[in-house]
Design a protein around this motif. Structure first.
Motif, short mmCIF file in Angstrom:
data_model
loop_
_atom_site.label_atom_id
_atom_site.label_comp_id
_atom_site.label_asym_id
_atom_site.label_seq_id
_atom_site.Cartn_x
_atom_site.Cartn_y
_atom_site.Cartn_z
N TYR A 195 -34.64 55.61 71.05
CA TYR A 195 -35.83 56.33 70.60
C TYR A 195 -35.91 56.27 69.06
O TYR A 195 -34.86 56.17 68.40
CB TYR A 195 -35.80 57.79 71.06
N PHE A 196 -37.10 56.33 68.56
CA PHE A 196 -37.24 56.40 67.10
C PHE A 196 -38.50 57.20 66.76
O PHE A 196 -39.45 57.28 67.56
CB PHE A 196 -37.31 55.00 66.47
N ALA A 197 -38.45 57.80 65.61
CA ALA A 197 -39.59 58.58 65.11
C ALA A 197 -40.06 57.97 63.79
O ALA A 197 -39.26 57.39 63.04
CB ALA A 197 -39.18 60.04 64.90
N THR A 198 -41.36 58.08 63.54
CA THR A 198 -41.92 57.56 62.28
C THR A 198 -42.72 58.66 61.59
O THR A 198 -43.46 59.42 62.23
CB THR A 198 -42.86 56.36 62.54
N ILE A 199 -42.51 58.75 60.31
CA ILE A 199 -43.33 59.62 59.44
C ILE A 199 -44.02 58.69 58.45
O ILE A 199 -43.35 57.91 57.75
CB ILE A 199 -42.46 60.65 58.70
N PHE A 200 -45.35 58.74 58.42
CA PHE A 200 -46.05 57.79 57.53
C PHE A 200 -47.30 58.42 56.92
O PHE A 200 -47.81 59.44 57.40
CB PHE A 200 -46.41 56.50 58.28
N ASN A 201 -47.75 57.79 55.84
CA ASN A 201 -48.94 58.23 55.10
C ASN A 201 -49.87 57.06 54.89
O ASN A 201 -49.42 55.91 54.70
CB ASN A 201 -48.56 58.80 53.73
N ASP A 202 -51.16 57.34 54.91
CA ASP A 202 -52.19 56.33 54.59
C ASP A 202 -52.23 56.16 53.08
O ASP A 202 -52.55 57.09 52.34
CB ASP A 202 -53.55 56.81 55.12
N ILE A 203 -51.86 54.99 52.61
CA ILE A 203 -51.83 54.72 51.16
C ILE A 203 -52.87 53.67 50.76
O ILE A 203 -52.73 52.99 49.75
CB ILE A 203 -50.43 54.28 50.70
N THR A 204 -53.91 53.54 51.60
CA THR A 204 -54.94 52.52 51.33
C THR A 204 -55.59 52.74 49.97
O THR A 204 -55.74 51.79 49.18
CB THR A 204 -56.01 52.55 52.44
N GLU A 205 -55.96 54.00 49.70
CA GLU A 205 -56.62 54.29 48.42
C GLU A 205 -55.70 53.98 47.25
O GLU A 205 -56.13 53.44 46.23
CB GLU A 205 -57.06 55.75 48.38
N ARG A 206 -54.40 54.32 47.43
CA ARG A 206 -53.45 54.03 46.36
C ARG A 206 -53.33 52.53 46.12
O ARG A 206 -53.30 52.07 44.98
CB ARG A 206 -52.07 54.60 46.72
N LYS A 207 -53.25 51.77 47.23
CA LYS A 207 -53.15 50.32 47.12
C LYS A 207 -54.38 49.73 46.45
O LYS A 207 -54.28 48.83 45.61
CB LYS A 207 -52.95 49.69 48.50
N GLU A 208 -55.56 50.25 46.85
CA GLU A 208 -56.79 49.76 46.22
C GLU A 208 -56.81 50.11 44.75
O GLU A 208 -57.25 49.31 43.92
CB GLU A 208 -58.01 50.37 46.94
N SER A 209 -56.33 51.32 44.43
CA SER A 209 -56.26 51.73 43.03
C SER A 209 -55.31 50.83 42.26
O SER A 209 -55.58 50.43 41.12
CB SER A 209 -55.82 53.19 42.91
N GLU A 210 -54.15 50.52 42.92
CA GLU A 210 -53.18 49.63 42.27
C GLU A 210 -53.79 48.25 42.06
O GLU A 210 -53.57 47.61 41.02
CB GLU A 210 -51.92 49.51 43.13
N LYS A 211 -54.55 47.80 43.08
CA LYS A 211 -55.20 46.49 42.95
C LYS A 211 -56.20 46.51 41.80
O LYS A 211 -56.23 45.60 40.97
CB LYS A 211 -55.90 46.14 44.26
N GLU A 212 -57.03 47.59 41.79
CA GLU A 212 -58.01 47.72 40.70
C GLU A 212 -57.31 47.84 39.36
O GLU A 212 -57.76 47.28 38.36
CB GLU A 212 -58.89 48.95 40.94
N LEU A 213 -56.18 48.60 39.38
CA LEU A 213 -55.42 48.75 38.15
C LEU A 213 -54.86 47.41 37.69
O LEU A 213 -54.85 47.10 36.50
CB LEU A 213 -54.28 49.75 38.37
N GLY A 214 -54.40 46.62 38.71
CA GLY A 214 -53.89 45.29 38.37
C GLY A 214 -54.97 44.40 37.79
O GLY A 214 -54.75 43.71 36.79
N VAL A 215 -56.16 44.46 38.43
CA VAL A 215 -57.29 43.68 37.91
C VAL A 215 -57.66 44.17 36.52
O VAL A 215 -57.89 43.39 35.59
CB VAL A 215 -58.50 43.78 38.86
#
Length: 610
Positions: A195-215
């Motif tokens: 058995y395994f459990a997962t704890i996760f967060n949606d980081i789409t906005e952060r990734k997009e921000s990082e992408k925009e920041l990279g650009v």
């Protein structure tokens, strides 16, 4: 708090047990002494009722003790169950109210023990919100059924979860789920084997921000590089500017000296119609100091009038500003100075144009032509008399030459006929010149009285183009005529209109490209009381340094004389006289195509309809 609540219960149990033990000891002593034949206890034992009572009390004490013990055990169990339930509710509430997504799974392996899928066992509300997957639709189902295509897009994910569930390892990853089109950070751990459990967060906005920041970072770095290059360029330009500024200051001093020493009045006017240059001769002729004139509107300073002295003649300056072409003041204009003295003047307004073609204003040059006008009037009178005197004998010569050509005086040989024909053509040109001179004389002295009649200007122009069909064909010329909708019937003198349009059309045909002659004629309405005629060619153009002379009497530019040797240089002068007598204006623009071999010229005429 628990210990304090349980202490009284323990005391009660102790007391009950103590009473039971005491009753048991008493009962033992009674039996002992009875068997021993004791008198006291034996007498007591004889009392069976007392013995039975003691036994009952002992039993009751034992029952109470055991009841209390059982009650404590049951109470503790219920409290444990309640605590467990409260703890479960507490952790369920915590589970459901987690801001992080949580999911519990069971790994699915193949016969080789390799992870191939996993089953959803439990998820929280945050999981539903972040993934859009509903608990009721996924619990008990395999992920490959819930998210089709996940195994193909993320094959490594099953390997990672297999290591966590089977090898009791923890993993933290960032991953992009193509089917969900979202980025997640996932922490996976194993609560028990398989058995395994997962704890996760949606980081789409952060990734997009990082992408925009990279650009943005790339853009910023690029911009910094550009700015650095620009800084170096600016430093170089500033150095060049400093050098040029020194040169400019020298040139400025030379120009100022030139302006102050020139014999003509010179005015510089900005696009806001305010005076920016005012030389000494302008001060002298206009009777106003430069300090006062600078910054004023030009129509407040310049007092140029037409020959009727009723209306200021400043339209040529306005036309130069708006049309951005060189425009000459109407002939016979005068200047009325501050002391009310009248001076015959000639003036021209030219655009102030930079090397890039940007117009920043106009320069107006004017001069006193009083003596010149006097001489011109004398010349005009002389030419008028001479022309009248020449006209009669020339007409007689023409008559005799016509007789010779027609054979009235006998048949001529071919050579003689050729000579006589040349003499006839030369005489005809002389008659045309005399007629032009007479027209100029009449126009200058105001002796021509227009014969007004209803005239369709558009039809007149079409007819004039048809009349020139032979020369148009000989020149292989393409004439395009366009006009606005509506009628162009006005009250005017058609013969004078013919002279204006005829001169402009003939020049356009004569000086256009011989290999591909193209002339455009356009007739437009300007408001209710004016019409505008445009004649544009693709010809040789007018040299810039000679444009101020184009409406002068007998003037022909060098490139025009090289192309057409014949010509009196009076055509445009006559056009201007007629237009001004009608109360209209005429100007031109050349070159139309500065970079082309054939520069082209466009003449514009605006005439009143009444």
């Amino acid at each position: 708090m628990k210990n304090k609540k349980e202490k009284p219960e323990y005391w009660i149990i102790g007391i009950a047990l103590l009473l039971a033990v005491s009753f048991w000891i008493i009962h033992g002593f009674i039996n002992y002494y009875f068997l021993a034949g004791g008198t006291l206890w034996g007498n007591l034992m004889l009392d069976l009722e007392l013995q039975e009572l003691i036994m009952r009390l002992m039993v009751v004490a034992l029952i109470i003790a055991f009841g209390l013990i059982l009650g404590i055990i049951v109470g503790k169990q219920r409290r444990s169950e309640k605590a467990l339930k409260e703890s479960e509710e507490k952790y369920r509430s915590l589970f459901e109210n987690m801001t992080d997504s949580f999911a519990f799974h069971k790994i699915v392996v193949n016969k080789k023990g390799e992870p191939i899928d996993y089953i959803f066992l439990e998820v929280n509300d945050a999981f539903e919100r972040q993934t859009g997957l509903k608990r009721s639709e996924i619990i008990g189902k395999k992920v490959t059924k819930v998210i089709p295509g996940i195994k193909k897009s993320k094959p490594d994910l099953f390997k990672i979860y297999g290591q966590v569930a089977l090898a009791h390892k923890s993993k933290k990853i960032e991953i992009y789920f193509t089917p969900l089109k979202r980025w997640y950070t996932i922490y996976a751990f194993c609560p028990k084997k398989d058995y395994f459990a997962t704890i996760f967060n949606d980081i789409t906005e952060r990734k997009e921000s990082e992408k925009e920041l990279g650009v943005a970072k790339q853009v910023a770095e690029s911009r910094i590089t550009e700015l650095e290059e620009a800084r170096k360029a600016v430093l170089n330009v500033l150095e060049d500017v400093r050098v040029e500024q020194e040169k400019t200051e020298d040139e400025k001093e030379k120009v100022e000296v030139l302006l102050e020493s020139i014999a003509d009045g010179v005015l510089g006017i900005g696009m806001d119609e305010r005076i920016i240059i005012f030389n000494k001769e302008a001060e002298k002729m206009l009777g106003m100091p430069a300090k006062k004139a600078l910054g004023m509107k030009y129509d407040e300073v310049i007092n140029f009038y037409g020959k009727d002295k009723k209306k200021k003649s400043l339209e040529f300056i306005h036309d130069a500003l708006v049309e951005k072409v060189q425009v000459q003041i109407p002939k016979n204009s005068i200047l009325i100075s501050q002391d009310k003295s009248e001076i015959d003047i000639d003036s021209v307004a030219s655009p102030i144009e930079s090397q890039t073609g940007k117009v920043s204003g106009v320069v107006v040059v004017f001069r006193d032509v009083s003596e010149q006008r006097t001489i011109e009037r004398m010349k005009t009178e002389f030419v008028s008399v001479a022309s009248h005197q020449l006209r009669t004998p020339l007409s007689g010569v023409k008559w005799f030459l016509e007789m010779l050509i027609s054979g009235d005086a006998g048949k001529l040989t071919d050579q003689q006929l050729e000579f006589v024909q040349e003499a006839f053509d030369s005489n005809d040109r002389m008659i045309n010149l005399v007629n032009d001179l007479l027209n100029v004389s009449r126009l200058e002295t105001g002796k021509i009285i227009p014969e007004m009649q209803k005239t369709d200007v558009a039809k007149l122009m079409k007819d004039m183009i048809k009349e020139r069909a032979m020369i148009i064909k000989a020149r292989n010329c393409d004439i395009q005529f366009k006009k606005d909708k509506g009628s162009f019937k006005i009250e005017t003198d058609p013969s004078l209109y013919r002279q204006i349009f005829g001169n402009l059309l003939d020049n356009a045909i004569k000086y256009s490209d011989k290999t591909a002659c193209g002339v455009s004629v356009k007739l437009d309405k300007q408001g209710r009381d004016k019409i505008k005629l445009t004649v544009q060619d693709n010809g040789i153009g007018i040299p810039t340094d000679k444009q101020y002379l184009i409406f002068s009497k007998f003037f022909r530019a060098e490139n025009a004389t090289r192309m057409e040797t014949e010509g009196s240089g009076l055509g445009l002068y006559i056009c201007q006289l007629i237009v001004e007598n009608f109360g209209g204006k005429i100007w031109f623009k050349s070159p139309i195509r500065p970079r082309a071999k054939q520069k082209g010229t466009a003449f514009y005429v605006v005439l009143p309809t009444k």
